[in-house]
Design a protein around this motif. Structure first.
Motif, PDB file in Angstrom:
ATOM      1  N   GLU A 166       2.195   9.126  -6.759  1.00 49.12           N
ATOM      2  CA  GLU A 166       1.906   7.700  -6.790  1.00 49.12           C
ATOM      3  C   GLU A 166       3.216   6.931  -6.957  1.00 49.12           C
ATOM      4  O   GLU A 166       3.928   7.106  -7.955  1.00 49.12           O
ATOM      5  N   PRO A 167       3.612   6.104  -5.977  1.00 48.58           N
ATOM      6  CA  PRO A 167       4.880   5.379  -6.106  1.00 48.58           C
ATOM      7  C   PRO A 167       4.907   4.492  -7.345  1.00 48.58           C
ATOM      8  O   PRO A 167       3.934   3.804  -7.663  1.00 48.58           O
ATOM      9  N   ALA A 177       1.164  10.464   0.620  1.00 47.07           N
ATOM     10  CA  ALA A 177       2.030  10.429  -0.554  1.00 47.07           C
ATOM     11  C   ALA A 177       1.625  11.501  -1.558  1.00 47.07           C
ATOM     12  O   ALA A 177       0.472  11.558  -1.981  1.00 47.07           O
ATOM     13  N   GLU A 231       3.885  -1.152   3.727  1.00 48.15           N
ATOM     14  CA  GLU A 231       3.607   0.179   3.200  1.00 48.15           C
ATOM     15  C   GLU A 231       4.861   0.725   2.528  1.00 48.15           C
ATOM     16  O   GLU A 231       5.969   0.579   3.049  1.00 48.15           O
ATOM     17  N   ILE A 232       4.656   1.316   1.354  1.00 47.99           N
ATOM     18  CA  ILE A 232       5.774   1.953   0.655  1.00 47.99           C
ATOM     19  C   ILE A 232       6.006   3.327   1.291  1.00 47.99           C
ATOM     20  O   ILE A 232       5.200   4.245   1.122  1.00 47.99           O
ATOM     21  N   PHE A 257      -2.657   0.777  -6.618  1.00 49.82           N
ATOM     22  CA  PHE A 257      -2.637   0.325  -5.224  1.00 49.82           C
ATOM     23  C   PHE A 257      -4.058   0.050  -4.737  1.00 49.82           C
ATOM     24  O   PHE A 257      -5.009   0.697  -5.187  1.00 49.82           O
ATOM     25  N   SER A 305       0.859  -1.191   0.000  1.00 51.39           N
ATOM     26  CA  SER A 305       0.000   0.000   0.000  1.00 51.39           C
ATOM     27  C   SER A 305       0.888   1.231   0.000  1.00 51.39           C
ATOM     28  O   SER A 305       2.067   1.169   0.375  1.00 51.39           O
ATOM     29  N   LYS A 306       0.324   2.345  -0.421  1.00 47.66           N
ATOM     30  CA  LYS A 306       1.072   3.606  -0.376  1.00 47.66           C
ATOM     31  C   LYS A 306       0.666   4.373   0.871  1.00 47.66           C
ATOM     32  O   LYS A 306      -0.432   4.172   1.425  1.00 47.66           O
ATOM     33  N   SER A 307       1.551   5.243   1.320  1.00 51.53           N
ATOM     34  CA  SER A 307       1.253   6.013   2.519  1.00 51.53           C
ATOM     35  C   SER A 307       0.163   7.036   2.220  1.00 51.53           C
ATOM     36  O   SER A 307       0.009   7.503   1.084  1.00 51.53           O
ATOM     37  N   HIS A 327      10.458   4.639  -7.378  1.00 51.53           N
ATOM     38  CA  HIS A 327      10.393   4.884  -5.936  1.00 51.53           C
ATOM     39  C   HIS A 327      10.645   3.647  -5.098  1.00 51.53           C
ATOM     40  O   HIS A 327      11.015   3.766  -3.929  1.00 51.53           O
ATOM     41  N   TYR A 328      10.425   2.469  -5.670  1.00 53.18           N
ATOM     42  CA  TYR A 328      10.586   1.261  -4.853  1.00 53.18           C
ATOM     43  C   TYR A 328      10.908   0.050  -5.732  1.00 53.18           C
ATOM     44  O   TYR A 328      10.619   0.039  -6.939  1.00 53.18           O
ATOM     45  N   THR A 366      13.134   1.580  -0.888  1.00 45.79           N
ATOM     46  CA  THR A 366      12.517   2.822  -1.356  1.00 45.79           C
ATOM     47  C   THR A 366      13.545   3.943  -1.291  1.00 45.79           C
ATOM     48  O   THR A 366      14.508   3.879  -0.519  1.00 45.79           O
TER      49      THR A 366
END
Length: 873
Positions: free
Chosen positions: A646-647, A643, A719-720, A677, A638-640, A652-653, A692
């Motif tokens: 968008e990762p 954010a 979480e990313i 996500f 999931s993304k924070s 980003h990861y 990340t």
């Protein structure tokens, strides 16, 4: 040895008996004998293709030079070249290399070893091979025959620019003639193309690579040429007025590694990062920036030195630590390499025990790491990685020289554009009819095929009638854009298969996924389907199951990871004939063989897992005896909540799996599984790392590594997390807000800023760095449009180009373009802020309502669009 001795005797006799047919190609007797011995061993290894490859050496008219040159090539060529081409092809390469040497005045000045490694060799990197050397010589010889070697090198690059310009594409490298067809190539293809052109006219050349930049994501390739006793660099298909010039001159001073591959047993003076019996990887970083030699000392739990440990110098790039150099420790536990003045994460391992530590090369030249970690511990590490600062190195040229070169660039753009105008338009193919494709679908494939349109049109027309079991759209969708640009109609037709539900026990969706596609991974498209069925069906029979295919491959195919050092996949037919391959080519071969026997199979190119379909299910297959097929777990990402962006995977990861002492990242680039996500990924049970990173505008990175386990049948949620950047005082001066560009007299800077901030980008639209900027900004088009301020793109008058069209880039609607007559905009900023600028485009500023420059990015950088957006926010 029983097989080798007769061959050794025969060919030693042949070598002796041919001494009356001219001079030696290799004058050093010891080196020549070594090459001959290596050739004999390589010939024995490739005995499955003996006649196809080596019968060319039986020719009565072969000179001694030609024989020795062929032996040199055969002795050291990678498996892909032994498996996929014949002796006549290599003889033509040798004869044309000598033809160029004898034709041009500089040919006699090139030393024997330089000619052997950097003219004779037909391969540059991992491209598909073709007859470009012959075609390029014929087209260039009269154009450059009366020039000096220096001027000829410049002129060849101008010719290359007439043919090819930069455009990003996938990792498979097109053959030079295919690159000409499409008129575009990424930097690896442009440099492959240019090196091929230089060698075609007898100018020694080599491809230079920074495997990863330190200050930004991505990598870059360019060219070095040997001219009158010295190596010079140049931008491939990007000619400047002189050698030792290029837009990458400054970025190269910020890199941590530049290397090149030298075919064969190379004895040059450069430092060697990696050497095998077949090739050497040369460290050329000192040609471009300040360097330091560092030593990594590895010890065990008792503080004893560890011999044979793997040492990887990891550089943060694409959200992973990419190994720019890998060394093995000596008896003292030491491994050394020369690198740049920045930060690295050093990873050491042996026998599945590992450890890592950061080294700041600016301050350290030695680092001791103790092997103490084993897989399974769950924790988080945080690093701040700082790249080298860099330094200005390129000298200014006289204005007249620059203007003359720019005029030539414009003329060359027009030549290339005129060729591209011959590609079909939508109106020209409107009469095509196909029962399996709509008119819009036909145009989509033809348009993407570009200069290869004749092959694609022919293939579509040959399959215009509706037939039971023909899935034409799905077949064409299964191949890449690059395949459309270089595949032949014959190969596409030969690989086409139909679905017959009366003869198979799997549904049509399984057929589309595991039987129909002609592509398996990153290989060039070959016609293997009917060949493999014809060769092995009599042995396998009607009731073939994947276990039978697996056992045959495991028994008959020898794995040779070092032998295919250019990493160009050996074709399935080549693997079958050689009975030898690297593991990746072996996996491709296994899938191809399954499909040829009507067993659905595919290779997951993100995780490198092989899947076969049997008894109503997809199951994994592995050839690695160390790790039998694993039970599966699930990772949910999931993304924070806060954010801003968008990762994106590889930006980003990344996700990496632990194997044999280190982590290997999965390749989920552009994979629909990570498109939105939350992301749910079925993964093998094991030990994983989530990496990340968040970059500052100066290239420094805040890096976060999270180590965790996935157990069988377990769902793990992560979480990313992108670490926040520490606010910096980034004021770059103040400009005159009343300034009115001559091209737009009615508007001042204040008018452009309006009630927002202003993003002003000074660009050279035909250079690669600006094209990356366009791509970055277009990927955030909706976000910039929501912001609503002006994105002002300023083109200096000397950078005008007929080939540039802003509409090609899908930029935000609030983009504004203008020409900067006499560089008024640049002069205003330089005068107002006391800053200097030396043609290092793109130059990007954010101007606030008070005229303050609150953001600056200069030169090549991936991700500038995101940096701009985050700064605006």
């Amino acid at each position: 040895m029983k097989k080798l001795l007769p061959i050794l005797l025969v060919f030693t006799l042949i070598s002796v008996s041919c001494t009356d047919k001219g001079k030696h190609f290799i004058t050093d007797t010891d080196y020549r004998n070594q090459v001959h011995q290596d050739y004999l061993e390589r010939r024995e290894m490739a005995c499955g293709r003996d006649s196809l490859l080596f019968s060319v050496l039986d020719g009565e008219n072969l000179t001694l030079e030609e024989r020795e040159a062929l032996e040199f090539l055969f002795a050291y060529m990678p498996l892909s070249d032994l498996g996929d081409y014949d002796g006549e092809f290599y003889l033509s390469q040798v004869q044309n290399a000598f033809k160029a040497r004898d034709f041009f005045s500089w040919g006699k000045t090139v030393p024997e070893d330089i000619f052997r490694h950097f003219v004779l060799v037909y391969r540059v990197n991992n491209e598909n091979l073709d007859m470009a050397r012959v075609a390029f010589f014929d087209e260039l010889k009269d154009r450059i025959k009366d020039m000096s070697m220096y001027d000829a090198a410049l002129e060849v690059n101008h010719w290359c620019h007439e043919k090819v310009a930069y455009r990003p594409s996938d990792s498979r490298t097109s053959a030079p003639l295919a690159t000409i067809k499409t008129s575009y190539g990424r930097c690896g293809e442009e440099s492959t193309f240019t090196v091929t052109a230089m060698r075609a006219v007898g100018i020694p050349a080599r491809q230079c690579y920074t495997p990863r930049w330190a200050h930004t994501d991505d990598n870059h390739a360019w060219v070095e040429v040997w001219v009158d006793g010295k190596w010079y660099y140049l931008g491939a298909c990007e000619p400047d007025a002189r050698l030792d010039m290029g837009w990458f001159t400054f970025p190269a001073t910020r890199t941590m590694m530049v290397h090149s591959n030298a075919f064969g047993k190379y004895k040059g003076e450069e430092e060697i990062n990696h050497r095998t019996g077949l090739f050497s990887r040369i460290n050329m970083l000192g040609n471009y920036t300040a360097t330091k030699k560092i030593t990594i000392h590895v010890i065990d739990s008792q503080c004893n030195p560890v011999e044979g440990a793997s040492v990887k110098l990891g550089l943060y790039n694409y959200a992973e630590y990419y190994p720019i150099v890998t060394q093995i420790t000596d008896a003292n536990g030491d491994a050394s390499a020369t690198t740049g003045l920045g930060d690295l994460l050093v990873w050491v391992d042996k026998d599945n025990i590992y450890n890592y530590a950061k080294i700041d090369v600016r301050k350290q030249d030695r680092l001791t790491i103790q092997l103490s970690r084993q897989s399974g511990d769950e924790y988080v590490e945080i690093f701040e990685m700082v790249p080298p600062r860099g330094e200005a190195r390129q000298s200014e040229l006289p204005k007249e020289e620059i203007e003359k070169n720019n005029l030539r660039l414009q003329q060359e753009d027009s030549i290339r554009n005129a060729y591209m105008q011959t590609f079909p338009t939508k109106d020209r193919i409107s009469g095509m009819r196909n029962d399996n494709l709509t008119e819009e679908q036909i145009w989509n494939y033809v348009d993407r095929s570009e200069g290869n349109y004749e092959n694609i049109i022919r293939f579509i027309n040959d399959n215009s009638q509706k037939k039971e079991g023909l899935y034409l759209k799905e077949y064409l969708d299964a191949i890449s854009d690059k395949d459309l640009r270089d595949a032949s109609a014959e190969v596409l037709q030969d690989q086409l298969v139909y679905y017959d539900k009366s003869e198979v026990d799997y549904p049509v969706d399984v057929f589309v996924k595991g039987i129909l596609p002609p592509r398996i991974s990153n290989e060039f498209l070959y016609s293997w389907r009917n060949y493999l069925h014809r060769e092995l069906y009599p042995e396998f029979g009607d009731y073939t199951i994947s276990d039978i295919v697996y056992d045959w491959v495991a028994e008959h195919i020898i794995i040779d990871e070092d032998g295919n050092y250019f990493n160009c996949p050996v074709s399935p037919i080549g693997v079958y004939q050689l009975r030898r391959a690297d593991s990746h080519s072996r996996d491709i071969f296994f899938v191809a063989l399954c499909r040829s026997m009507n067993i659905p199979s595919y290779l997951d190119n993100a995780t490198n897992q092989i899947f076969v379909y049997e008894n109503g299910n997809w199951k994994t297959v592995t050839f690695d005896a160390r790790k039998p097929a694993q039970e599966m777990g699930t990772l949910v990402l999931s993304k924070s909540k806060d954010a801003q962006i968008e990762p994106v995977y590889w930006v980003h990861y990344t996700i990496a799996k632990f194997d044999n002492g280190s982590f290997t990242s999965f390749d989920f680039e552009d994979d629909p599984r990570v498109a939105s996500f939350p992301i749910t990924l079925p993964l093998e049970a094991g030990y994983y790392m989530l990496s990340t990173g968040n970059r500052y505008s100066d290239g420094a990175v805040r890096s976060r590594l999270e180590f965790f386990n996935i157990a069988p049948n377990q769902t793990v949620k992560k979480e990313i997390i992108l670490l926040p950047l520490t606010p910096r005082d980034e004021s770059y001066g103040k400009i005159d807000m009343t300034f009115k560009p001559e091209h737009s007299k009615e508007k001042t800077v204040t008018d452009y800023v309006a009630d927002k901030q202003l993003v002003v980008c000074f660009i050279d639209p035909n250079r690669e760095p600006t094209k990356h900027l366009f791509k970055d900004i277009s990927s955030l088009k909706s976000k910039f449009e929501q912001w609503g301020g002006n994105l002002l793109f300023v083109i200096p008058s000397d950078k005008r180009s007929e080939s540039f069209k802003a509409s090609d880039w899908n930029l935000p609607s609030n983009s504004v373009f203008m020409y900067d007559e006499d560089s008024q905009w640049i002069k205003n900023i330089v005068t107002s802020t006391n800053q200097s600028f030396s043609d290092n485009y793109p130059l990007v500023y954010i101007v606030n309502s008070d005229g303050e420059l609150v953001f600056k990015s200069e030169g090549y950088r991936i991700g500038t669009g995101e940096l701009i957006y985050k700064s605006l926010k």
